[in-house]
Each structure stands twice: as C-alpha cells, then as structure tokens.
Design an enzyme around this catalytic site. Sequence first.
Site, short mmCIF file in Angstrom:
data_model
loop_
_atom_site.label_atom_id
_atom_site.label_comp_id
_atom_site.label_asym_id
_atom_site.label_seq_id
_atom_site.Cartn_x
_atom_site.Cartn_y
_atom_site.Cartn_z
N ASP A 53 -45.35 15.29 -2.19
CA ASP A 53 -44.67 16.28 -3.04
C ASP A 53 -45.65 16.87 -4.04
OD1 ASP A 53 -44.91 14.08 -4.67
OD2 ASP A 53 -42.81 14.03 -5.31
N SER A 54 -46.94 16.46 -3.94
CA SER A 54 -48.01 17.15 -4.69
C SER A 54 -48.13 18.59 -4.19
CB SER A 54 -49.34 16.41 -4.54
OG SER A 54 -49.61 16.11 -3.19
N ASP A 92 -42.93 12.63 1.72
CA ASP A 92 -42.40 12.22 0.41
C ASP A 92 -40.95 12.65 0.26
OD1 ASP A 92 -44.19 10.76 -1.10
OD2 ASP A 92 -45.15 12.52 -2.00
N GLU A 124 -40.87 6.81 -4.75
CA GLU A 124 -41.51 6.23 -5.93
C GLU A 124 -40.54 5.28 -6.64
OE1 GLU A 124 -42.94 9.37 -8.51
OE2 GLU A 124 -44.11 10.29 -6.90
N GLU A 191 -50.94 3.94 -7.50
CA GLU A 191 -51.64 5.08 -8.09
C GLU A 191 -52.11 4.77 -9.51
OE1 GLU A 191 -49.67 8.84 -7.59
OE2 GLU A 191 -51.08 9.90 -8.90
#
Length: 273
Positions: A53-54, A92, A124, A191
């Site tokens: 989703d970056s 994602d 996440e 991360e």
Amino acid sequence: MTGYLNSDDRKVTTHRLAEMKARGEKISMLTAYDYTTAQIVDGAGMDVILVGDSASNVIAGNVTTLPMTVDQMIYHGKSVMRGVQRALVVVDMPFGSYQADPYDAVRNAIRMMKETHGDALKLEGGSEVIDSVRRIIAAGIPVMGHLGLMPQSINKYGTYTVRAKDELEAEKLLKDAHLLEEAGCFALVLEKIPAQLATRVAQELAIPVIGIGAGGGVDGQVLVVSDMLGMTKEFSPRFLRRYADLNTVMTEAISRYVQDVKSTDFPNEKEQY
Ligand code: KIV
C-alpha cells in the site's frame, strides 16, 4: 520463465519460503505496483513481490498510506499478477479493510484474493487484529504479518522513527510475533526496529521473518522498488541502499526528448509512415 539471477523456475510458494528458512537461504522481496515493473522484478529472480500500500505514496503521491482503498489495491494486484510467473505475490490489505471487525476483514480478504488472483495478503498489527488474521487464515488465505513501524498507524505514532527501542514496546512486539505465528501466519515483516530485536524474533520464530530497516539477522529483506532504483529522491532513510539512479537517467532521457521535439529532430524520416 527463469530469471537471469535465478536458475530455479518453479513457482515460489509459502511452503518453499519455509524450506528456504530451514536451509538458511535468504529470501528476496521487493514491491511492484504495475504490470511492466512486475515483469522486470519477476524476471530478475525475486522470491516475493509485495503489492504494497506504499503505492499510496510512490504511485498516488499521498503523504500516508491511509487513503488506499480495497478497489485500488485490487487494481494494482491484478496488474502485477499479469506480469508475474515465478514469484509469490503478496497484496497489502489497505487501512480500514480489516480493523473494524473480523467478518468485514474476511469478506474483503476473499474479494481481494478472487479479483487479484494473488497468492497471499499482508496485514499490519498484532493482538489488535488477531481475530481478523485468524478468520482470514481459516478461510484458506495465507497471511503475512507486519510489525514494528506500521505506516497505517502513523497518526497514532506521529513519527516514522525506529520502533520498539524501549523494553515495553520490544516485549509487546515479541509477544505479537509469537501470536501471529500461532495464528498461522506464513511469514512476518518487521519494519524499522533495532537489529538485535529483529534477530531475536527471527531466531525464536519458525516462520520466515523479512526485514526492512531491521538489520541482517533476519531471514530476508524487502525494499520499495521506487526507492531502491533511485526514482524517489527525498526519501533517504539509513537502511535504504540505492542500486540505481533512475531519477537522473529518466530526467536526462525525458529532457533530450523535449529538446528533440522542440528542435524538430524527432520524429525523423525513419520514424514515420
Ligand atoms: O507497503 C509497503 O511497501 C510495505 C513494505 C514497506 C514492507 O509494507
């Protein structure tokens, strides 16, 4: 198709990633958001392609990943899948698609798998989203966890600095990592956390642990493709290694084209019908 850096052309599966960890072979992972880039990344021998989703930052130009929708992730996931033959493709789940309730989460997850034809999904969070993780895995969908710096929670943190530096946060991260493994996640992304903590997680967990800004003691590495190719200039964290300067290469090529159009050098006689 066999990548020029990879002589093994069998499709990468979650099972094969587990085998790689067991024999100490490091796992390579990189993002891709479109068909053309995915073809190149897959052809170069990547093990895992993340439709991150970056895309919100590097494709859409948003400040955070929060605006990304399920429809947009499906669009990117489908585009990437058309270009990939060997790599395992993880998509994602965007912010808001799995946090509200586990049934909503499993419905979104099923839709994303059906429409993208991707191999797995990434979410996440730890204990806060564990019911969603369990339901999605119960539906037969492989899930990759993501702990440490979680960009979808940026408004809670207020900063992109290194996570889990204090004991309390490190302890919670360790607990969450075990929780995600017990729930059945096939892999975990860590991360931007201290290398020592990431190494400990990788040693304690049987599933592969992939790091971004988490040091070399984990089972694999992931980067954002636009960052490692040097397309983005302003993003320069310590963990980022740039393998090319595409920003300069593209700028030079595009300005030459502008000049050629202006000077009427392009198109020439051979470049027309
Ligand atoms: O969206 C993304 O690109 C990611 C990676 C940074 C792991 O989640």
